[in-house]
Write an enzyme that holds these catalytic residues in place. Structure first.
Site, PDB file in Angstrom:
ATOM      1  N   HIS A 176       0.743  -1.288   0.192  1.00  0.00           N
ATOM      2  CA  HIS A 176       0.016   0.038  -0.095  1.00  0.00           C
ATOM      3  C   HIS A 176       1.005   1.257  -0.071  1.00  0.00           C
ATOM      4  O   HIS A 176       1.379   1.697   1.018  1.00  0.00           O
ATOM      5  CB  HIS A 176      -1.101   0.074   1.134  1.00  0.00           C
ATOM      6  CG  HIS A 176      -1.651  -1.146   1.535  1.00  0.00           C
ATOM      7  ND1 HIS A 176      -1.320  -2.438   1.934  1.00  0.00           N
ATOM      8  CD2 HIS A 176      -3.200  -1.458   1.098  1.00  0.00           C
ATOM      9  CE1 HIS A 176      -2.228  -3.240   2.099  1.00  0.00           C
ATOM     10  NE2 HIS A 176      -3.108  -2.744   1.625  1.00  0.00           N
ATOM     11  N   HIS A 188      -9.088   0.105   8.038  1.00  0.00           N
ATOM     12  CA  HIS A 188     -10.685  -0.468   7.531  1.00  0.00           C
ATOM     13  C   HIS A 188     -11.576   0.317   8.479  1.00  0.00           C
ATOM     14  O   HIS A 188     -12.775   0.792   8.448  1.00  0.00           O
ATOM     15  CB  HIS A 188     -10.747  -1.837   7.486  1.00  0.00           C
ATOM     16  CG  HIS A 188     -10.080  -2.537   6.373  1.00  0.00           C
ATOM     17  ND1 HIS A 188      -8.654  -2.860   6.682  1.00  0.00           N
ATOM     18  CD2 HIS A 188     -10.408  -2.685   5.243  1.00  0.00           C
ATOM     19  CE1 HIS A 188      -8.312  -3.718   5.501  1.00  0.00           C
ATOM     20  NE2 HIS A 188      -9.373  -3.543   4.773  1.00  0.00           N
ATOM     21  N   ASP A 258      -7.079   3.268  -2.232  1.00  0.00           N
ATOM     22  CA  ASP A 258      -7.456   2.125  -1.547  1.00  0.00           C
ATOM     23  C   ASP A 258      -8.949   2.332  -1.555  1.00  0.00           C
ATOM     24  O   ASP A 258      -9.282   3.533  -1.696  1.00  0.00           O
ATOM     25  CB  ASP A 258      -6.664   1.974   0.117  1.00  0.00           C
ATOM     26  CG  ASP A 258      -7.034   0.665   0.464  1.00  0.00           C
ATOM     27  OD1 ASP A 258      -7.865  -0.418  -0.087  1.00  0.00           O
ATOM     28  OD2 ASP A 258      -6.233   0.411   1.550  1.00  0.00           O
TER      29      ASP A 258
END
Length: 339
Positions: A176, A188, A258
């Protein structure tokens, strides 16, 4: 069916279930997302997944990319009984510690096998490899998904995985960018803030990505690096994208955010999408399959043009049918290597 998505908009979408509903089909035809990402909610068996892939491409009118997170270990959307279970990155790290050549060979072969699984379904993009370099005090969201804690080893194993995917006809996504390994929170759920100084980040976290800068696709991290931009995570930070991801790391591929529906980001879905695009992401990734949110993303995503379109075309030009590969024999060898 057209070979390129000349009408595509700068976002990748999810869907709500294993088939495309009439409302979703109308949305896809109108909104023209550049790609689709699938999750366990979209998967039941091989024939169903292959049908879903064909139906999506029929809806958008071209051979649009279809993505999945198929890492192995904890992050594997396609699994038993229909697909093999694959080991997490830490297994390849351990093999590498015994023999670098064996570790790289196992990582490449495992990725080639994953690619064979995906190609059979019509999936041509895997959100792999990770080049995140975790530290001991970090949140376990990366954990054993990583290829180690030393940047050189991480880069080498990630490169082998990318080679294996490409050899199997599947495009890798480097993630990432520019590193999730120090995050003390799961993005998240909430926004991680990394307070490490810039020089240390360049020697460690960022360094692992530099040898992989020419991979076709990359994904940002929803992580704040306070030494560089204390106000915005990399996904929505002009400074992080320009100076670190495109600058210090030198990443040349198509950059996707993302998932903009994750808890790390704030604002409406439209505002998050606009911020990611304004920061320099080429496309926005939206995963949860909520049609209202999907429509918000589509409403602010521009047509894919200019340098973003060039990067997209370059990535798609690297798709192939894959090398000739004896899957059964390779799986036998691979299972022995990781046993």
């Amino acid at each position: 069916m057209a070979s390129q998505g000349s009408a595509s908009r700068a976002f990748i979408t999810g869907l709500s279930g294993p088939t495309i509903s009439p409302l979703e089909r109308a949305f896809l035809r109108e909104a023209q997302p550049w790609g689709l990402i699938i999750f366990k909610r979209n998967i039941s068996d091989p024939s169903q997944v292959a049908d879903l892939a064909r139906d999506f491409r029929d809806a958008v009118g071209w051979e649009a990319p279809i993505l999945v997170d198929q890492e192995g270990g904890r992050v594997q959307r396609l699994g038993p009984p229909h697909w093999p279970a694959y080991p997490p990155g830490a297994v390849f790290s351990a093999i590498y510690d015994r023999s670098p050549a064996s570790g790289l060979a196992a990582a490449r072969m495992g990725a080639h096998l994953i690619a064979a699984d995906l190609r059979a379904l019509g999936i041509d993009v895997d959100c792999l490899p990770l080049a995140d370099v975790p530290v001991s005090e970090a949140d376990p969201i990366i954990g054993d998904r990583a290829y180690g804690t030393e940047p050189g080893k991480v880069a080498a194993l990630a490169g082998a995985v990318a080679e294996g995917l490409l050899a199997g006809g599947v495009l890798p996504v480097l993630k990432h960018l520019p590193g999730h390994g120090r995050a003390r929170a799961d993005s998240h759920k909430e926004l991680p803030v990394v307070d490490t100084d810039g020089a240390t980040l360049e020697r460690t976290d960022f360094a692992a990505f530099r040898p992989l800068k020419d991979l076709p696709l990359g994904m940002t991290a929803h992580v704040v690096f306070s030494a560089i931009d204390a106000h915005a995570p990399a996904t929505t930070s002009v400074t992080m994208v320009r100076e670190v991801i495109r600058g210090f790391i030198g990443f040349t591929g198509l950059l996707m955010s993302d998932d903009v529906s994750m808890g790390a980001l704030s604002g409406t879905i439209a505002e998050r999408s606009q911020a990611a695009l304004a920061a320099g992401c080429d496309v926005v990734l939206h995963c949860n399959g909520d049609l209202t949110e999907m429509s918000e993303v589509a409403g602010v995503a521009p047509k894919l043009t200019g340098i973003a379109a060039t990067r997209a075309a370059r990535a798609l030009s690297m798709r192939s049918q894959g090398e000739a590969f004896d899957v059964a024999e390779a799986r036998r060898i691979f299972n022995a290597m990781v046993a």
